[in-house]
Design a protein around this motif. Sequence first.
Motif, mmCIF file in Angstrom:
data_model
loop_
_atom_site.group_PDB
_atom_site.id
_atom_site.type_symbol
_atom_site.label_atom_id
_atom_site.label_comp_id
_atom_site.label_asym_id
_atom_site.label_seq_id
_atom_site.Cartn_x
_atom_site.Cartn_y
_atom_site.Cartn_z
ATOM 1 N N GLY A 132 -33.612 27.792 -95.381
ATOM 2 C CA GLY A 132 -33.711 26.262 -95.293
ATOM 3 C C GLY A 132 -32.956 25.880 -94.298
ATOM 4 N N PRO A 133 -31.444 26.092 -94.660
ATOM 5 C CA PRO A 133 -30.326 25.379 -93.700
ATOM 6 C C PRO A 133 -30.483 26.066 -92.099
ATOM 7 C CG PRO A 133 -29.244 26.195 -95.725
ATOM 8 C CD PRO A 133 -30.957 26.605 -95.750
ATOM 9 N N ILE A 134 -30.812 27.472 -92.179
ATOM 10 C CA ILE A 134 -30.898 28.210 -90.843
ATOM 11 C C ILE A 134 -32.245 27.689 -89.856
ATOM 12 C CG2 ILE A 134 -31.629 30.067 -89.596
ATOM 13 C CD1 ILE A 134 -30.001 31.761 -91.588
ATOM 14 N N ASN A 178 -33.220 24.620 -90.333
ATOM 15 C CA ASN A 178 -32.686 23.259 -90.115
ATOM 16 C C ASN A 178 -31.894 23.468 -88.871
ATOM 17 O OD1 ASN A 178 -32.296 20.555 -90.454
ATOM 18 N ND2 ASN A 178 -31.054 21.010 -92.300
ATOM 19 N N ALA A 179 -30.962 24.450 -88.754
ATOM 20 C CA ALA A 179 -29.984 24.376 -87.504
ATOM 21 C C ALA A 179 -31.023 24.964 -86.363
ATOM 22 C CB ALA A 179 -29.279 25.612 -87.935
ATOM 23 N N VAL A 180 -32.114 25.653 -86.540
ATOM 24 C CA VAL A 180 -32.815 25.995 -85.516
ATOM 25 C C VAL A 180 -33.583 24.873 -84.953
ATOM 26 C CG1 VAL A 180 -35.088 27.196 -84.616
ATOM 27 C CG2 VAL A 180 -33.279 28.500 -86.085
ATOM 28 N N ALA A 181 -34.315 23.970 -85.849
ATOM 29 C CA ALA A 181 -34.795 22.744 -85.251
ATOM 30 C C ALA A 181 -33.791 21.908 -84.670
ATOM 31 C CB ALA A 181 -35.434 22.195 -86.616
ATOM 32 N N LEU A 182 -32.674 21.538 -85.123
ATOM 33 C CA LEU A 182 -31.631 20.506 -84.651
ATOM 34 C C LEU A 182 -31.017 21.152 -83.378
ATOM 35 C CD1 LEU A 182 -29.648 19.404 -87.649
ATOM 36 C CD2 LEU A 182 -31.573 18.301 -86.553
ATOM 37 N N SER A 183 -30.802 22.601 -83.230
ATOM 38 C CA SER A 183 -30.439 22.912 -81.939
ATOM 39 C C SER A 183 -31.504 22.819 -80.944
ATOM 40 C CB SER A 183 -30.101 24.550 -82.341
ATOM 41 O OG SER A 183 -29.378 24.569 -83.358
ATOM 42 N N LEU A 184 -32.807 23.010 -81.263
ATOM 43 C CA LEU A 184 -33.798 22.917 -80.474
ATOM 44 C C LEU A 184 -33.729 21.493 -79.848
ATOM 45 C CD1 LEU A 184 -36.717 25.008 -81.360
ATOM 46 C CD2 LEU A 184 -35.098 25.505 -79.738
ATOM 47 N N SER A 185 -33.322 20.660 -80.658
ATOM 48 C CA SER A 185 -33.412 19.133 -80.178
ATOM 49 C C SER A 185 -32.319 18.824 -79.191
ATOM 50 C CB SER A 185 -33.232 18.149 -81.404
ATOM 51 O OG SER A 185 -31.790 18.264 -81.652
ATOM 52 N N TYR A 186 -31.391 19.880 -78.914
ATOM 53 C CA TYR A 186 -30.318 19.746 -77.990
ATOM 54 C C TYR A 186 -31.040 20.112 -76.598
ATOM 55 C CZ TYR A 186 -26.114 19.252 -80.819
ATOM 56 O OH TYR A 186 -25.115 18.701 -81.487
ATOM 57 N N LEU A 187 -32.196 20.723 -76.739
ATOM 58 C CA LEU A 187 -32.777 21.240 -75.508
ATOM 59 C C LEU A 187 -33.304 19.868 -75.005
ATOM 60 C CD1 LEU A 187 -35.119 24.038 -75.981
ATOM 61 C CD2 LEU A 187 -35.692 22.403 -74.141
ATOM 62 N N LEU A 240 -38.260 16.259 -88.071
ATOM 63 C CA LEU A 240 -39.011 16.217 -89.315
ATOM 64 C C LEU A 240 -39.318 17.988 -89.722
ATOM 65 C CD1 LEU A 240 -41.264 14.723 -90.806
ATOM 66 C CD2 LEU A 240 -42.707 15.406 -89.009
ATOM 67 N N ALA A 241 -39.332 18.583 -88.689
ATOM 68 C CA ALA A 241 -39.664 20.210 -88.933
ATOM 69 C C ALA A 241 -38.620 20.834 -89.720
ATOM 70 C CB ALA A 241 -39.948 20.903 -87.567
ATOM 71 N N ALA A 242 -37.273 20.309 -89.304
ATOM 72 C CA ALA A 242 -35.973 20.628 -90.077
ATOM 73 C C ALA A 242 -36.116 20.169 -91.570
ATOM 74 C CB ALA A 242 -34.603 20.192 -89.159
ATOM 75 N N ALA A 283 -36.227 22.303 -94.812
ATOM 76 C CA ALA A 283 -35.246 22.320 -96.100
ATOM 77 C C ALA A 283 -36.022 22.057 -97.431
ATOM 78 C CB ALA A 283 -34.436 21.201 -95.742
ATOM 79 N N ILE A 284 -37.319 21.163 -97.411
ATOM 80 C CA ILE A 284 -37.821 20.899 -98.492
ATOM 81 C C ILE A 284 -38.732 22.098 -99.046
ATOM 82 C CG2 ILE A 284 -39.788 19.350 -99.507
ATOM 83 C CD1 ILE A 284 -38.957 17.309 -97.823
ATOM 84 N N LEU A 285 -39.337 22.510 -98.126
ATOM 85 C CA LEU A 285 -40.465 23.707 -98.663
ATOM 86 C C LEU A 285 -39.233 24.986 -98.885
ATOM 87 C CD1 LEU A 285 -42.904 23.354 -95.935
ATOM 88 C CD2 LEU A 285 -43.076 22.770 -98.391
#
Lengths: 319, 285, 606
Positions: free
Chosen positions: A242-244, A246-255, A303-305, A309-311
């Motif tokens: 979940g946290p990872i 989350n990390a991937v999705a949030l990091s991609l938002s840096y894109l 949202l994906a992040a 986390a929820i799933l």
Amino acid sequence: MIRNALLRMVVARLALGLLSLLLVSLAVFAITSLLPGDTAQEQLGQAATPEAVAALRLQLGLDQPGWLRYLHWLGGLVSGDAGRSLVNGQPVAALIGARLPNSLLLAAATAVVSVPLALAIGISAAMWRGTAYDRGVSMLTLSIVSVPEFLVATAAVLVFAVHLRWLSALSYVSSIDSIGQFIRVFAMPVLSLCCVIVAQMVRMTRAALIDQLRAPYVEMAVLKGAGPIRVVWSHALPNAVGPIANAVALSLSYLLGGVIIVETIFNYPGIAKLMVDGVSTRDMPLVQACAMIFCAAYLFLVLAADLCAILSNPRLRHR
Amino acid sequence: MSGEALSDVPPPRRRRRWPLLGLLGGAIVVFWLAMAFLGGLVAPHDAGRIVDMDVFTPMTAAFPLGTDYLGRDMLSRILHGTRYTVGVALAATLLASGSGLVLGMAAATRGGWTDLVLSRCLDTLSAMPSKMFALVVVAAFGSSVPVLVLAAGIIYTPGAYRIARSLAVGIAAMDYVRVARARGEGTAYILREEILPNMTGPVLADFGLRFVFIVLLLSGLSFLGLGVQPPNADWGSLVRENIGGLAEGAPAVLMPALAIASLTIGVNLLIDNLGGFRRRGGEGA
Amino acid sequence: MADALLQVEGLHVTARNAEGETVTIVRDVGFALARGEVLALIGESGSGKTTIALSLLGYARPGCRIAGGRIQLGETEILSLSAGELRDIRGRRVAYVAQSAAAAFNPSRRIMDQVVEAAMIHGTASRAEAESEAVELFRALALPEPFRIGARYPHQVSGGQLQRLMAAMALIARPDLVILDEPTTALDVTTQIEVLRAFKNVVRQRGTTAVYVSHDLAVVAQMADRIIVLRDGQMREEGPTPQILDAPAHPYTQSLLAAAAPRPRAPGSLPEAAPPVLRVEGLTAGYGPADAGGMPLIPVLRDVGFEIRRGAALGVIGESGCGKSTLARVVAGLLPMARGSMRLGEEALPPDIARRTPDQLRRVQLVFQSADTALNPSRTVAQILGRPATFFHGARGAERDRRVAHLLELVRLPKGLADRLPGELSGGQKQRVNLARALAAEPELILCDEVTSALDTVVGAAILDLMDELRRELGLATMFISHDLHTVRAVCDEVMVLYAGQRVELGAGSAMAEAPWHPYTDLLVASVPELRPGWLEQTAAPRTPEAPASRRSACAFFPRCPVAIPGICDRDPPPLRALAKGSEILCHREEAELLQMLPSRKEALV
């Protein structure tokens, strides 16, 4: 019943995402339409006759109340009509349509390269935490995330295009005929974007995994005789998914931020470059539409992040 | 009682020493802060004057950081630019962290509708990527120092709010705050004496991080030509205007970039070693 | 010992403290353990008992290092093994049961996968064999639904069950040595007894060799053949359990024993006619929005009434979640009650702080459980104590200093502590400051919420002594909330037992030593371990509780009650019943029935 609880959370989160998008559109519209000056006046210049200005105002619908203009604009966006560019009069949808695939290609290439790389580095750094390798990774990623993206990109140009002359510093997407050309064109922008995103993702992945590796159940697994690989793969990672994610999705938002700089530096014909040009020329319909695309992409990643986390929460999955 | 005296030993009183890296970070930050105010005074040349016939000269004794694309002294230009990079970012950070702190504590202590409305509004604000918000604002209002300060300040308020709110909520649930409330203390006293002093460490660290984000954002904007406008220049604009020197590796393009890196890394080092502050902060009270 | 399974010699463990200095936390520890023997390591926090236990697995926590000594397990010298060889020992030859099973189980894997993992890692059995062995263990440990419990996730079973599942996890590979590290400390006393009984059965059936780590002498007395008393990382005394309990040689062991069996502090010395300081009637409180009748959505306390006289102490006891802490918050006005009335002396006490007069606020003071969270870490002791003196009594300057000095004296702390921060005080000192802050208001009533439960026994006993003295000196009324029956009985004139937010029993402290009780009180009394070997075997097994109360019964205790009357107890609210010993209980059963049906525990409190 059990599934329903989870489903309800997911649906609630989706609804919240849509609401956020709506509020964002309101904010974007409000900021861009609360101009101190008058768009029509500005567009025609100071020399324009009052009649011409009035006619343009009518044509642009500026005589209508703000909320009606917002609804028109929003309805247009939803139906794919984002108005016309104030600069060259072309439909904004067409301008964006010509550039969007380029940006998506750039983003996809970056994601494909950076996600596996970052996960491999992040997980290995967490596994061998405290070693020279881990400390090196930490120092390097900290340095990269604390400098501006344009510095990374210019450094990349300096090294690969100027000194080594391996790659071209500019990108012309129209001229791709072969894989080799594809790589030459994309390598620099993708490399620059990757640097920033990988650094971010490595830091977050490492932190998420180390957080789990400190948990008492990991000590328990060690005391059962589990080796380091088993500890990481069957104990820590399932809880860190979940946290990872989350990390991937949030990091991609840096894109989204990085792409603005990178497309400008490499003169890459993408949507971010289009928007920056739009800002320079104060081409409002273009800026609004581009901003909404970026905000929607950002909200989608967040949202994906959250959904990850929820799933991945066992307490929610198995009531 | 003797049993207690033996087994119930208080921790020794110790003063924590400053770690070396923390000192280094602190020194860098103090230096740049000083330059933000004094940069114009100590600069060897007028930042706008063309002092060399040659452009993109390498480092020499006369021009320690070389000259720029017009032949102006780079050292002077960077020292002048400090005011914009550090000053504007500092103002924006003060705005963001200050309003975040005030709103966060208000939400935490009042709860209910105040909390709900504030949280919802600020969540919306944070649903826009920071650069995007800045671009939209610049597109609408043009680029000037007040617009940049306001835009950056507003963008980073939600983050500061969230941190301050969660810290304040956590501390408000502490037993010592309950004791104070049960004593009949007013909200102002509780905020000032019980909650705020225990938030300073994390809030200062967050302030530093936010400062770094804002420096990066504003430099990025300037690099795109949408930040500080000529004739003034911050470090991001300096990189932009000298980008032509990149091919020859001119110090004119590298030095402002390095200045940014040193500032952000310095702040990061300082924050990471901030732990040493706390004990002293408590004792001074 | 020639046939020793385990032999430890000259064990040294060091740790690195916050300043980076190396300190010795275990010094020169040596002992031997025969096959089939259970050895207890006993000591207070910081005594090094867990560190020693972990080093038997060749393991040191991050920051610690096993600096010297020998640990011989059979033919194997544990401390000279490589990392790979250690992995081979752990889980197969030496197994570990941790204090908090809730944290030691991986939340995202099924229980069965985790229970059989050690057998899988070491290849001691096939998956099918290991699973059937696990089911056998589940049965031996008296776990419900032994065939199905393995398919669940850790958060789906109770804490007591997890603790037993963890024992199954340790025993699955049939290890030579099992280490049980405070395995029941996190449990409620009524759950603890079942877990202890299950452990004891399994250990006896299988002839397991075990090291049992605990701070609780009474628990250890049930489990161990021999006891080692530790303090500050060194062995103070070693001997067979009866000898340690009956004839302790070392003064530290003696003080531990004295603290473990607190003597009653001469109750009943107050005049009968003392006026009530606090009178509470029909108190109902909870969380969430209230319905039309004023009943909160999640009621925590229901229809509770009691009074506390001047100079008297009322003990409030019950398991976690019974509402005892909420009661203190309601009386303090932090959580306004939904229904009921409170009177402070002669006047009505408004439910909400905002409506109380400064004088009313002064007269009721709170003392919280953990001094770590009860004292503001950024203010000095003088500031912490000075504020209420200023707030309530307008004391400033020299007068304020004088009051602070007086308060420190009152709680037997040196004046020099006034300029310290809470972080620079020991646990006992913090709790005294915590108490002094309440006294600074010069209150009539103090509400003490678990004030000793975070402290080591000896330190806690000293705090209890102090409170008792203060109560007499200052004529304070005290509400004393605790989960520990010993503590409450030792300090309180009256005892109120709460179960699920209801006052199931209220009576004189002395009456708590006399049958009959409410069936829940009875269970509570029977569950408190006694300081003598064999108590566990002699105590009748309570009816297995943990049957989830699926519907709301009229009597909250119905699902766990051994003498419940189906058809009545689950339908009608229990009536208030006065017992001959002077107590009141909430129960459908007649006094004679209770005496007859719960007879086996008459001697329990002797």
